[in-house]
Scaffold this motif. Sequence first.
Motif, PDB file in Angstrom:
ATOM      1  N   ASN A   1      46.919  52.704   3.623  1.00 32.68           N
ATOM      2  CA  ASN A   1      47.591  53.762   3.781  1.00 32.68           C
ATOM      3  C   ASN A   1      48.663  54.269   2.889  1.00 32.68           C
TER       4      ASN A   1
ATOM      5  N   ASP B   1      48.692  56.507  -0.280  1.00 32.21           N
ATOM      6  CA  ASP B   1      48.826  58.076  -0.418  1.00 32.21           C
ATOM      7  C   ASP B   1      50.252  58.496  -0.332  1.00 32.21           C
TER       8      ASP B   1
ATOM      9  N   GLU C   1      37.648  61.866  -6.675  1.00 36.98           N
ATOM     10  CA  GLU C   1      38.449  61.237  -7.859  1.00 36.98           C
ATOM     11  C   GLU C   1      37.503  60.823  -8.953  1.00 36.98           C
TER      12      GLU C   1
ATOM     13  N   LYS D   1      40.120  56.995  -2.771  1.00 35.37           N
ATOM     14  CA  LYS D   1      40.481  57.544  -1.359  1.00 35.37           C
ATOM     15  C   LYS D   1      39.395  58.882  -1.113  1.00 35.37           C
ATOM     16  N   SER D   2      39.323  59.523  -2.131  1.00 38.45           N
ATOM     17  CA  SER D   2      38.260  60.411  -2.177  1.00 38.45           C
ATOM     18  C   SER D   2      37.128  60.523  -3.142  1.00 38.45           C
TER      19      SER D   2
ATOM     20  N   LYS E   1      45.378  55.470  -9.722  1.00 36.06           N
ATOM     21  CA  LYS E   1      46.092  54.731  -8.361  1.00 36.06           C
ATOM     22  C   LYS E   1      45.302  53.355  -8.579  1.00 36.06           C
TER      23      LYS E   1
END
Length: 430
Positions: free
Chosen positions: A426, A429, A88, A84-85, A300
Amino acid sequence: MTYSEAIDYLYAQLPVFHRIGAKALKPGLDNIVKLCEYLGNPQEKFRTIHVGGTNGKGSSSHLLAAVLQSAGYKTGLYTSPHLKSFTERIRIDGFPMPDAEVADFVETHKAFIEDLKPSFFEVTVGMAFDYFARQNVDLAVIEVGLGGRLDSTNIITPLVSLITNIGWDHSDILGDTLQKIAIEKAGIIKPGVPVVVSERDPETQAVFADRAKACQSPLVFASDVYAVTDFGVREKGRLLSVTDQKGFIAGLTVGLLGTYQLKNTAGVLATLDVLQNEFELSQPAVQNGFAKVVELTGLKGRWQILQQNPTVICDTAHNEPGILNVLESLETVSYRQLHLVVGFVRDKDLSKVIRLFPKGARYYFCQPHIPRALDAEVLAEAFRAEGYAGDVFPDVNQALEAAKSRAQPADCILVTGSTYVVAELNQLDA
């Protein structure tokens, strides 16, 4: 420079593997050596564990970091790619590198980066080393990006090297036989540095034995030392029984639920055995690290259960051995009907993976929003040619919503095929 501006700059200016594939690679270690010399060789200012392999290196890296954190050590963790980012990739004690630190690094070193023209990955490795050194970590777990011998992380001299396994992936870059791939992975073995190989494989074991002998490095095949038995998923994770060579039996709960974690467990425990020479790692610290790995490190996408009724699971498996492991884990799940949401990147050899998938599932073909994505229509045609049927969607979230709308509460939905497909969920998160 803001964080968003820094990330946009890195993506715009530097070749990025997850977007363009092999063309992003910079042959050799010259660039990372020059970058680290410019930064004051930060990789020499903290101790490291180096983790490579085809599958399991991410999970193993997070498990090692979680145990070290549980033992009270300030622990760096470098992994790739992110889901996601960007931050991470670079963590200390589970906390991602602050956005402001990323922006400051890019702004401070922008002129040198433009002069050197490194890859995106090379810059992220240098950034991680610099951050860990400035933050005075006690130890950092460094995951190999691709291969090993020529990977940018391979300028460290670790306390121990862990190689999880060897399987078919990136054969266009690493070699067209398992032995050739193993030679690239074995390139992280350093003179005199102990090496742990999680699994003993008759096809590749000689590669590691020969390299370790040449480097005078103590070698352990973890599967010879630890026998790991699965007792299924309980409320707090997957319950394992671990037996060592002396017959000592201990229970271990792993917060990562896939059955393939049994193989990773042996490798991680054997690596911790090596670290015991310099770090105090109590049994409670080991048990806590394994049980709370997700909370401690933020991992994750590894057999992650997103919801129940119907059960929705995602896994970043993206190659032949990874998909085999995921389908093995699927055998432990009870369901009425299986729904499979799948998407791949273009450079995967679909001939090796399509026939692994079950014929009785309902398929939902999609693609990630990156230039390397395999067009969902092309993917669907390849599956249909092998006798599979399914519908096509331009986006993983649309595909998942379609699967959920058709599924009954007792059904199971699995999202897999590419790290980048899972990254765009989606629900990840939620």
